[in-house]
Motif scaffolding. Sequence first.
Motif, PDB file in Angstrom:
ATOM      1  N   HIS A 214      39.878 -18.059  87.048  1.00 49.05           N
ATOM      2  CA  HIS A 214      40.270 -19.589  86.796  1.00 49.05           C
ATOM      3  C   HIS A 214      41.581 -19.742  86.230  1.00 49.05           C
ATOM      4  O   HIS A 214      41.857 -19.870  85.073  1.00 49.05           O
ATOM      5  CB  HIS A 214      39.078 -20.215  86.048  1.00 49.05           C
TER       6      HIS A 214
ATOM      7  N   LYS B  53      35.151 -11.993  85.843  1.00 46.48           N
ATOM      8  CA  LYS B  53      35.765 -13.625  85.735  1.00 46.48           C
ATOM      9  C   LYS B  53      36.527 -13.647  84.550  1.00 46.48           C
ATOM     10  O   LYS B  53      36.033 -13.271  83.348  1.00 46.48           O
ATOM     11  CB  LYS B  53      34.503 -14.625  85.748  1.00 46.48           C
TER      12      LYS B  53
ATOM     13  N   HIS C  92      38.191 -21.673  93.392  1.00 45.19           N
ATOM     14  CA  HIS C  92      38.781 -22.975  93.441  1.00 45.19           C
ATOM     15  C   HIS C  92      40.138 -23.482  93.405  1.00 45.19           C
ATOM     16  O   HIS C  92      40.438 -24.024  92.615  1.00 45.19           O
ATOM     17  CB  HIS C  92      38.091 -23.658  92.650  1.00 45.19           C
TER      18      HIS C  92
HETATM   19 ZN    ZN Z   1      36.630 -21.883  87.294  1.00 49.82          ZN
END
Ligand code: ZN
Length: 353
Positions: free
Chosen positions: A133, A99, A157
Amino acid sequence: MQNLIKLPGLIDVHVHLREPGATQKEDFQTGTRAAIAGGYTAVLDMPNNPIATVTPQALQEKINLATGKIYCDVGFNFGAGSKSVQYFPEVVDKVFGLKVYMNQTTGDLLIEDEIALEAVFSGWPKNQVVMVHAEGDTLQKAIALAKKFGNKLHVCHVSLKAEVEAIKSAKQTGMKISCECTCHHLFLTDEDVKRLGPYGMMRPPLSSKEDQQALWQGITDGTIDMIASDHAPHTREEKEGEKPAYGVPGLETTLPLLLTAVKDKRLSLDKLIDLTYTNPKRVFNIPDQPDTFVEVDTTIRYTLDAERLYTKCRWTPFAGMKVTGKVKKVVLRGQTVFDGQNIFGPYGQLLTP
Ligand code: ZN
Ligand code: DOR
Ligand code: ZN
């Protein structure tokens, strides 16, 4: 009239279980119980704990803490920090993705420096996913880096029309790119922020009706590969404080909301299974769970109620919403782990790819 249907055990690749370091919000036990009650039998945990999962030691600590305490299967995502690149070869067999936080959000894993980002993208093995992200314009930077170094990119997202369009074009060029969107972006918009106050605050923020329509369109045309909860619990105190924490829980509301969309003919049942099982399993290489399924009653209509949740935070931005479809039973490797009322276990196992 009841209508029971069987679904595979759902997979959520984006969950913040918060242990260690923030167990006032959630822990392995409460978070995986919430997962089971929500119809999930496998989840991937995110690395942005107070002591982030950016070293083999921090990863091992999570593995130790989770052992014997998890109700569903749990795998981990490793975190990209400016000094974590050296550990990539050592951890890669134990995690499902890396991530990378390219915008400011909960935790301190933000990486903006171009040289540091290049080291991260070039260092991560190309057969494993880099999850980003990356909001708005930052997404272009992530796509360019993944193209340059040949990474499998997964965009977390997605919330804006422009992001859906950017991913659609990247897919058309043949790039290895996948993405997820959340139910808060599918079922709430910026118009709900006034009503919800801090309980409607997350990163990326709730977007406009037009963005929301683009997400539904992206689901229909296959640009959006999966739905993730981004289950990000915080305590009520943390939400109501001076600087409200970003994030909302979602493990127990995602399936009822999606079943409601099926009833409303916004989604087919086949598509629901692709989004919550087939595609997450394929993209992240999640192992098979034999004799595992979820039974839902697609006719029960009820109001989402925070009091009934298993998540430690005990609130939801969807409280008061009417949904149709309820989890009646969850079976994991032949064992009933939820009977609609009670959770049994812990029978979860740690996952490796
Ligand atoms: Zn995030
Ligand atoms: O709203 C959010 N909450 N967005 C994130 O990116 C992180 C998450 C959290 O960990 O609370
Ligand atoms: Zn998240």
